[in-house]
Design an enzyme around this catalytic site. Structure first.
Site, PDB file in Angstrom:
ATOM      1  CG  ASP A 205     127.451  62.151 -54.425  1.00 38.48           C
ATOM      2  OD1 ASP A 205     127.555  60.865 -54.424  1.00 38.48           O
ATOM      3  OD2 ASP A 205     126.424  62.670 -54.294  1.00 38.48           O
TER       4      ASP A 205
ATOM      5  CG  ASP B  14     130.817  60.259 -51.182  1.00 39.66           C
ATOM      6  OD1 ASP B  14     130.703  61.476 -51.468  1.00 39.66           O
ATOM      7  OD2 ASP B  14     129.827  59.554 -51.205  1.00 39.66           O
TER       8      ASP B  14
ATOM      9  CG  ASP C  15     125.092  50.330 -46.665  1.00 36.88           C
ATOM     10  OD1 ASP C  15     126.048  50.307 -47.514  1.00 36.88           O
ATOM     11  OD2 ASP C  15     124.218  51.208 -46.907  1.00 36.88           O
TER      12      ASP C  15
HETATM   13  P1  ATP Z   1     124.159  57.009 -54.009  1.00 38.54           P
HETATM   14  O1  ATP Z   1     124.607  56.776 -55.495  1.00 38.54           O
HETATM   15  O2  ATP Z   1     122.707  56.836 -53.917  1.00 38.54           O
HETATM   16  O3  ATP Z   1     124.744  58.370 -53.247  1.00 38.54           O
HETATM   17  P2  ATP Z   1     125.850  55.739 -51.941  1.00 38.54           P
HETATM   18  O4  ATP Z   1     126.113  54.441 -51.965  1.00 38.54           O
HETATM   19  O5  ATP Z   1     126.798  56.839 -52.337  1.00 38.54           O
HETATM   20  O6  ATP Z   1     124.632  55.814 -53.193  1.00 38.54           O
HETATM   21  P3  ATP Z   1     125.004  57.315 -49.677  1.00 38.54           P
HETATM   22  O7  ATP Z   1     123.857  57.261 -49.030  1.00 38.54           O
HETATM   23  O8  ATP Z   1     125.648  58.505 -50.340  1.00 38.54           O
HETATM   24  O9  ATP Z   1     125.143  56.188 -50.772  1.00 38.54           O
HETATM   25  O10 ATP Z   1     126.329  56.766 -48.728  1.00 38.54           O
HETATM   26  C1  ATP Z   1     127.598  56.680 -49.242  1.00 38.54           C
HETATM   27  C2  ATP Z   1     128.137  55.407 -48.669  1.00 38.54           C
HETATM   28  O11 ATP Z   1     128.150  55.366 -46.980  1.00 38.54           O
HETATM   29  C3  ATP Z   1     127.644  54.142 -48.995  1.00 38.54           C
HETATM   30  O12 ATP Z   1     128.047  53.601 -49.930  1.00 38.54           O
HETATM   31  C4  ATP Z   1     127.804  53.351 -47.554  1.00 38.54           C
HETATM   32  O13 ATP Z   1     129.232  52.489 -47.826  1.00 38.54           O
HETATM   33  C5  ATP Z   1     127.777  54.242 -46.278  1.00 38.54           C
HETATM   34  N1  ATP Z   1     126.748  54.271 -45.613  1.00 38.54           N
HETATM   35  C6  ATP Z   1     125.604  55.027 -46.172  1.00 38.54           C
HETATM   36  N2  ATP Z   1     124.522  54.944 -45.104  1.00 38.54           N
HETATM   37  C7  ATP Z   1     124.953  53.762 -44.507  1.00 38.54           C
HETATM   38  C8  ATP Z   1     124.283  53.084 -43.594  1.00 38.54           C
HETATM   39  N3  ATP Z   1     123.066  53.539 -42.940  1.00 38.54           N
HETATM   40  N4  ATP Z   1     124.825  52.155 -42.902  1.00 38.54           N
HETATM   41  C9  ATP Z   1     126.239  51.616 -43.235  1.00 38.54           C
HETATM   42  N5  ATP Z   1     126.720  52.136 -44.281  1.00 38.54           N
HETATM   43  C10 ATP Z   1     126.255  53.230 -44.802  1.00 38.54           C
HETATM   44 MG    MG Z   2     126.689  58.972 -52.278  1.00 36.82          MG
END
Ligand code: ATP
Ligand code: MG
Length: 423
Positions: free
Chosen positions: A55, A57, A131
């Protein structure tokens, strides 16, 4: 925090056709209303790694309320930190407001765990509260540039996961970040920096304080995102695994096989369920209890022993009822599939958990020739036409192949006189 100048990189492989047109529309409209807005996080990371993002964001200088006012088809979600969901047909673009990550804006409890985080900030703040460095990259669609505050591009090149800031602190704030490290390592094939791995012991302890329902969500993301085998191989022999799945055998090959199958099913767009993985992860614990306390495989004790196994797990990760029932039913069907009592065959074939229980038996067959031939028999039965099925069932003879026991009605349910051999 002092002002930080990001580096902006125009030399990269992201092309406009890689980008989601709805996310682009969100950014364009926010820009037209005078707000800054960028693609951020997983989508930028995945594109830079040559992977298709799941997705897209958006991060913006507009407050959640301002985002809501900009888009008619939007609503605010989330209590700890509201974000806007902008809807385009079936797709939802998540729009989050730049926020601060400085510790004096976070409310932490006495173990350093974040309990509240409500301050908005600028883009630099937003980058530093994320993170991993590789998750804190922004894409500026107007200049076709990556915006990097934290050295994330270097870490993408080095294929390495590093926290932004002090790993001990970042893990104390949120130990689930350790599980996220494993998930991203599995998905991207990145290494986890030693500065993170060094904290495996204290993270294992800290995870005990995380609500078990949040751990279930993370469990799903870890093992049902298509990279479960790799994630399990990283996790299985660590104190973190022992804290999450205390009764699970880290050396079990059955679990690796099941994770592998699950990944393949996801790759083929076939349905998967956490119930099956729960059945696999806890199987050894259940079957050890059963072997010891119920050597005759009686259905009544099987039910109770299954509940005991599941109850121990529930203390660590909440398993929603439908999935624990699923696991229990898969276990309950194992001895019945093995026994192959002729009068039960048709009923078993029609059982709503037959397919899962059969798949489970097939997995077990890889380690046991007798189970393998039993699973093959069930496979052949499913492939057979009506007449051949009748023959196969007839050929089983009066009782089951294995483990004959005196026929008795199930508890509270007297055996019907019509329960003849082919009934
Ligand atoms: P995915 O492809 O699995 O969705 P993602 O990186 O987009 O990976 P998400 O869980 O959707 O992961 O989170 C979106 C963003 O929000 C992350 O890339 C990170 O920058 C931030 N984020 C999410 N969870 C945390 C956390 N627990 N602590 C700090 N930052 C976080
Ligand atoms: Mg994501």
């Amino acid at each position: 925090m002092e002002t930080v100048d990001p580096i902006r990189i125009g030399d990269h492989d992201i092309v406009d056709t890689d980008l989601d047109k709805n996310a682009l529309d969100v950014i364009t409209q926010l820009n037209e209303h005078g707000y800054d807005a960028y693609l951020v996080g997983g989508c930028v990371r995945d594109l830079l790694c040559g992977m298709q993002p799941k997705d897209f964001d958006v991060a913006t200088s507009a407050t959640p309320q301002e985002v809501k006012e900009t888009f008619r088809r939007s609503r605010l979600v989330g209590r700890r930190f509201p974000i806007a969901h902008v809807r385009y047909g079936r797709e939802i673009i998540e729009v989050s407001t730049f926020r601060k990550g400085e510790h004096d804006h976070l409310e932490t409890n006495d173990q350093g765990l974040i309990v509240k985080d409500l301050a908005f900030g600028d883009m630099a703040d937003d980058a530093f509260r994320r993170d991993f460095t590789v998750n804190a990259l922004y894409y500026d669609i107007n200049h076709h540039e990556i915006v990097d505050y934290v050295g994330g591009l270097q870490d993408i090149d080095a294929r390495r996961l590093r926290f932004i800031g002090d790993p001990a602190e970042r893990l104390a704030e949120d130990p689930v970040r350790y599980l996220r490290a494993i998930r991203f390592a599995a998905k991207l094939g990145f290494s986890i920096d030693d500065s993170i791995l060094d904290h495996v012991e204290d993270t294992a302890e800290r995870l005990d304080a995380i609500p078990s329902a949040r751990l279930f969500d993370e469990f799903i993301k870890l093992f049902l995102s298509g990279y479960g085998e790799a994630a399990w191989r990283i996790l299985r022999d660590t104190p973190v695994a022992r804290s999450l799945f205390p009764s699970c055998n880290p050396t079990s090959e059955l679990i690796v096989d099941a994770m592998h199958n699950t990944d393949e099913r996801i790759a083929q767009d076939l349905p998967v369920t956490p119930g099956f993985l729960i059945a696999v992860l806890l199987w050894e614990d259940f079957s050890a209890r059963n072997a010891e306390e119920n050597p005759d495989d009686k259905p009544g004790p099987i039910f109770d022993l299954a509940m005991d196994t599941l109850a121990v797990q529930q203390q660590h990760i909440t398993i929603p009822r439908r999935y624990s029932i699923f696991a229990r039913e898969v276990w309950q069907l194992q001895p019945r599939l093995i026994a192959r009592a002729p009068r039960n065959i048709r009923r078993l074939l029609g059982h709503k958990r037959f397919r899962a229980a059969f798949d489970f038996l097939s997995l077990r067959g890889a380690y046991d020739a007798e189970l393998k031939s039993c699973a093959d028999w069930w496979q052949q039965l499913q492939d057979a036409g009506e007449d051949e099925q009748q023959q196969m069932i007839g050929a089983l003879g009066g009782g089951g192949k294995k483990r004959r026991r005196r026929r008795r009605g199930r508890r509270g349910q007297p055996r019907s006189p019509a329960d003849g051999p082919l009934g």
